[in-house]
Design a protein around this motif. Structure first.
Motif, PDB file in Angstrom:
ATOM      1  N   TYR A 231      -1.926  -0.013  -2.196  1.00 37.93           N
ATOM      2  CA  TYR A 231      -0.667  -0.086  -1.466  1.00 37.93           C
ATOM      3  C   TYR A 231      -0.026   1.295  -1.345  1.00 37.93           C
ATOM      4  O   TYR A 231       0.737   1.552  -0.407  1.00 37.93           O
ATOM      5  N   SER A 332      -2.699  -5.325  -5.261  1.00 38.22           N
ATOM      6  CA  SER A 332      -1.403  -5.247  -5.926  1.00 38.22           C
ATOM      7  C   SER A 332      -0.358  -4.688  -4.972  1.00 38.22           C
ATOM      8  O   SER A 332      -0.669  -4.089  -3.948  1.00 38.22           O
ATOM      9  N   SER A 334       3.918  -2.943  -4.723  1.00 36.58           N
ATOM     10  CA  SER A 334       4.859  -2.095  -5.453  1.00 36.58           C
ATOM     11  C   SER A 334       6.138  -2.819  -5.816  1.00 36.58           C
ATOM     12  O   SER A 334       7.014  -2.229  -6.435  1.00 36.58           O
ATOM     13  N   GLY A 335       6.280  -4.070  -5.414  1.00 38.54           N
ATOM     14  CA  GLY A 335       7.482  -4.815  -5.719  1.00 38.54           C
ATOM     15  C   GLY A 335       8.344  -5.072  -4.504  1.00 38.54           C
ATOM     16  O   GLY A 335       9.222  -5.925  -4.526  1.00 38.54           O
ATOM     17  N   LYS A 336       8.121  -4.338  -3.406  1.00 38.80           N
ATOM     18  CA  LYS A 336       8.884  -4.576  -2.190  1.00 38.80           C
ATOM     19  C   LYS A 336       7.921  -4.957  -1.067  1.00 38.80           C
ATOM     20  O   LYS A 336       6.800  -4.470  -0.987  1.00 38.80           O
ATOM     21  N   THR A 521       0.025   6.825 -13.490  1.00 38.83           N
ATOM     22  CA  THR A 521       1.153   5.989 -13.927  1.00 38.83           C
ATOM     23  C   THR A 521       0.813   5.276 -15.229  1.00 38.83           C
ATOM     24  O   THR A 521      -0.213   4.605 -15.331  1.00 38.83           O
ATOM     25  N   ARG A 524       6.356   1.646 -15.790  1.00 32.39           N
ATOM     26  CA  ARG A 524       7.377   1.621 -14.745  1.00 32.39           C
ATOM     27  C   ARG A 524       8.717   1.265 -15.373  1.00 32.39           C
ATOM     28  O   ARG A 524       8.799   0.346 -16.183  1.00 32.39           O
ATOM     29  N   PHE A 526      12.415   0.231 -14.086  1.00 35.19           N
ATOM     30  CA  PHE A 526      13.156  -0.186 -12.892  1.00 35.19           C
ATOM     31  C   PHE A 526      12.365   0.130 -11.621  1.00 35.19           C
ATOM     32  O   PHE A 526      12.889   0.711 -10.663  1.00 35.19           O
ATOM     33  N   SER A 527      11.084  -0.212 -11.658  1.00 36.32           N
ATOM     34  CA  SER A 527      10.158  -0.012 -10.521  1.00 36.32           C
ATOM     35  C   SER A 527       9.852   1.452 -10.244  1.00 36.32           C
ATOM     36  O   SER A 527       9.177   1.763  -9.264  1.00 36.32           O
ATOM     37  N   ILE A 528      10.330   2.364 -11.092  1.00 37.25           N
ATOM     38  CA  ILE A 528      10.028   3.786 -10.915  1.00 37.25           C
ATOM     39  C   ILE A 528       8.817   4.134 -11.772  1.00 37.25           C
ATOM     40  O   ILE A 528       8.837   3.933 -12.992  1.00 37.25           O
ATOM     41  N   PRO A 529       7.731   4.641 -11.177  1.00 40.28           N
ATOM     42  CA  PRO A 529       6.542   4.958 -11.977  1.00 40.28           C
ATOM     43  C   PRO A 529       6.769   6.174 -12.868  1.00 40.28           C
ATOM     44  O   PRO A 529       7.442   7.130 -12.480  1.00 40.28           O
ATOM     45  N   ASN A 573       3.366  11.372  -6.584  1.00 39.78           N
ATOM     46  CA  ASN A 573       2.614  10.170  -6.200  1.00 39.78           C
ATOM     47  C   ASN A 573       1.310  10.516  -5.488  1.00 39.78           C
ATOM     48  O   ASN A 573       0.750   9.669  -4.785  1.00 39.78           O
TER      49      ASN A 573
END
Length: 617
Positions: A231, A332, A334-336, A521, A524, A526-529, A573
């Motif tokens: 992703y 997978s 990323s949550g969004k 990574t 994570r 708060f969704s920040i790697p 990233n």
């Protein structure tokens, strides 16, 4: 590395960062437009009558898993009547699987091609393998008269050992016969194995079985679709390649989005199509894998035959993979919720006219596998150009070959990168020492330079003139510390292009890093790697800058302190291999600075300025 070198590279990096931000913004705009279009299509589909369900495929047409020969029953002939779109969909799909040591090939009777290819040696995520044409609706090597249309026509399929033959006769009595010869490489070694492992020979023959001439204005051989593997893969790596005029042209998925500025703005582009007299190959690619079609030209044939055997059109269109389809395939997120874009492609060939009983044939090479430079180069028809190494291609190729050689000796790609970095820094040691000495002389001259700046602060032109006179008086080249920068810039971008496309780095481990081709990574928040290597890189950059000789005004020095933050943003990233390279070269530079910092400071001495020659008169 001195601060001027770092600043120069940082400026180039800022340009790349801005370019990346621009593409990200354009992709987000296109995603919103695509979501709206998908919602409208879903509403239309809900209002349409339900489709005719597909009956189950007959069991006798399915071969055993070991790929032993099997023959499927023929689909309904197209001679009797022209099938409608609804009738074509109702034809049961039959998948035939043939497995080799390196891949599993799934042939489909719909379109007479490869529905998908599973690369057995390349892991995607978790326990899954990389799948080529994973989300594509068009089979690889489907032959149609119009690009992207009629790709589900039913074919009769026959398999004998590793040769797969598809046959179909349409309402005009035009027979299309396609024979796939799968690779046989088990007994091959070296370059021959590299060339053959993912290569398929395809022969396409058209025969007029009727009593009237049949004219075909053109036909297209489809490449299948390429979509990202992860992703987080950048969209600039997914797109369509074709060779034009001896050089590769690449159209990434962002090209289809609406964008531009003022008079250069453009609406969304639904299709890419370009005609050229000699298209040597066409293919779709993501960051590390490709599906490539290359027509085989008979060099002994006359010029007319050779012209017909060459490609004539490059065609591509973008496709969207919704998040639910992406996750259903085992990928997978990323949550969004986002849309994952891919691209379908095709190679257009010149048309022809066949008299009754006349035939015409054309051979192709299919390469469906990793975008590995050594393999693509071994194919021998310029396929290696799809690596798109850019203006520093010579540097990238040299670094890639060197990395692979070192890996063969050391057995690990991370250590190969470390050793390659040390070799480069050692070769640059004399140049770096010369630059450091120049900076120390500039530092010793700093008080006099500050006096001039204060004295002529209201007259910048006079101040610059006096500064240049001062440099000349003491024999100092103000650009003496910039020479390492001129060498470091092509090396940095050579590493950047190479490490971002080297499929060899996929799943290569080092310490806590599980995949050198992906960010390292470890958690994570708060969704920040949390990626340790870029942070370690920034620490070593601050350390290096702190012990480097100081030159320039204080404001400039404070600006330099933001350079590590820029590099964090750029590398955070990206492939962790790039942060590994930059961290190692920072550590080596720190060792070099400590080794030379205790040397006596250079004394400033005025040099004799040669007198100006009087003009002859």
């Amino acid at each position: 590395m001195d601060r001027k070198s770092i600043a120069g590279i940082a400026l180039a990096v800022i340009g790349l960062v801005c370019w990346q931000i621009y593409f990200t913004r354009e992709t987000q705009k296109a995603a919103r437009a695509q979501e709206l279009a998908a919602a409208q299509a879903a509403a239309q589909a809900a209002a349409a009558p339900p489709p005719v369900p597909n009956p189950p495929a007959p069991a006798p047409g399915t071969p055993p898993p070991d790929g032993t020969p099997a023959t499927s029953p023929p689909p309904p002939s197209a001679n009797a009547t022209s099938a409608t779109a609804l009738e074509r969909v109702a034809v049961p799909e039959q998948l035939q699987k043939i497995a080799t040591e390196s891949a599993e090939y799934f042939f489909t009777n719909r379109g007479g091609g490869l529905a998908r290819v599973v690369l057995s040696k390349h892991a995607a995520e978790k326990d899954s393998k990389v799948v080529m044409n994973e989300f594509g609706k068009i089979p690889i090597a489907a032959v149609t008269e119009t690009a992207g249309q009629g790709t589900d026509e039913p074919f009769e399929i026959t398999i004998v050992d590793r040769e797969v033959t598809f046959v179909r006769t349409d309402a005009r009595n035009l027979e299309t016969r396609k024979k796939f010869a799968l690779p046989r490489f088990e007994t091959l070694n070296g370059k021959a194995r590299l060339r053959e492992e993912y290569r398929i020979r395809l022969d396409v023959a058209f025969t007029n079985r009727g009593t009237q001439p049949v004219q075909l204005p053109a036909y297209f051989l489809h490449t299948g679709a390429a979509t990202p593997v992860h992703y987080g893969d950048l969209p600039i790596y997914t797109g369509f390649n074709w060779l034009r005029g001896g050089s590769n042209r690449f159209i990434d998925v962002n090209w289809f989005s609406a964008g531009g500025f003022l008079v250069f703005s453009h609406p969304e582009r639904p299709v890419y199509s370009e005609t050229y007299e000699n298209v040597a190959y066409a293919g779709v690619t993501n960051q590390y894998f490709t599906s490539l079609v290359t027509p085989i030209v008979d060099e002994k044939a006359n010029s007319d035959v050779q012209q017909r055997q060459r490609g004539a059109t490059a065609w591509a269109q973008r496709m969207a993979v919704p998040d639910e389809q992406w996750t259903a395939a085992g990928h997978s997120v990323s949550g969004k919720t986002i849309l994952h874009y891919g691209v379908d492609g095709a190679l257009g060939m010149r048309g022809f006219t066949l008299q009754p009983g006349e035939s015409l044939s054309q051979a192709f090479d299919l390469y469906i596998g990793p975008r590995e430079y050594r393999r693509l180069e071994a194919l021998g028809r310029h396929e290696d150009q799809i690596m798109n190494f850019g203006i520093f291609g010579v540097v990238s190729r040299t670094l890639l070959v060197s990395m692979n050689v070192l890996r063969g000796w050391l057995g690990n790609y991370a250590w190969a990168i470390v050793v390659l970095t040390l070799i480069i820094k050692t070769a640059m040691w004399p140049l770096q020492n010369k630059a450091t000495t120049s900076m120390k002389r500039m530092q010793a001259l700093q008080p006099k330079m500050n006096e001039l700046r204060e004295k002529y602060k209201d007259d910048p032109t006079r101040m610059n003139t006096e500064l240049m006179r001062l440099y000349k008086e003491y024999g100092i080249n103000p650009f003496g510390g910039c020479l390492p920068m001129l060498v470091q810039i092509p090396i940095f971008f050579g590493f950047y292009n190479m490490l971002g496309k080297a499929v060899e780095l996929r799943n290569a481990r080092f310490l806590w890093v599980s995949d050198l081709s992906q960010p390292d990574t470890i958690a994570r928040i708060f969704s920040i790697p949390i990626n340790p290597l870029p942070l370690l890189m920034a620490v070593t950059m601050f350390w290096q800058m702190a012990i480097s000789p100081k030159s320039g005004d204080p404001v400039q020095q404070r600006v330099f302190m933001f350079v590590p933050l820029i590099f964090i943003f750029f590398c955070y990233n990206f492939a962790s291999a790039l942060a590994l390279y930059w961290t190692v070269q920072n550590l080596f530079s720190i060792v070099q600075l400590y080794a030379t910092r205790n040397k006596a400071a250079p004394t400033l001495q005025k040099v004799a300025v040669p007198a100006k020659k009087k003009p002859r008169g």
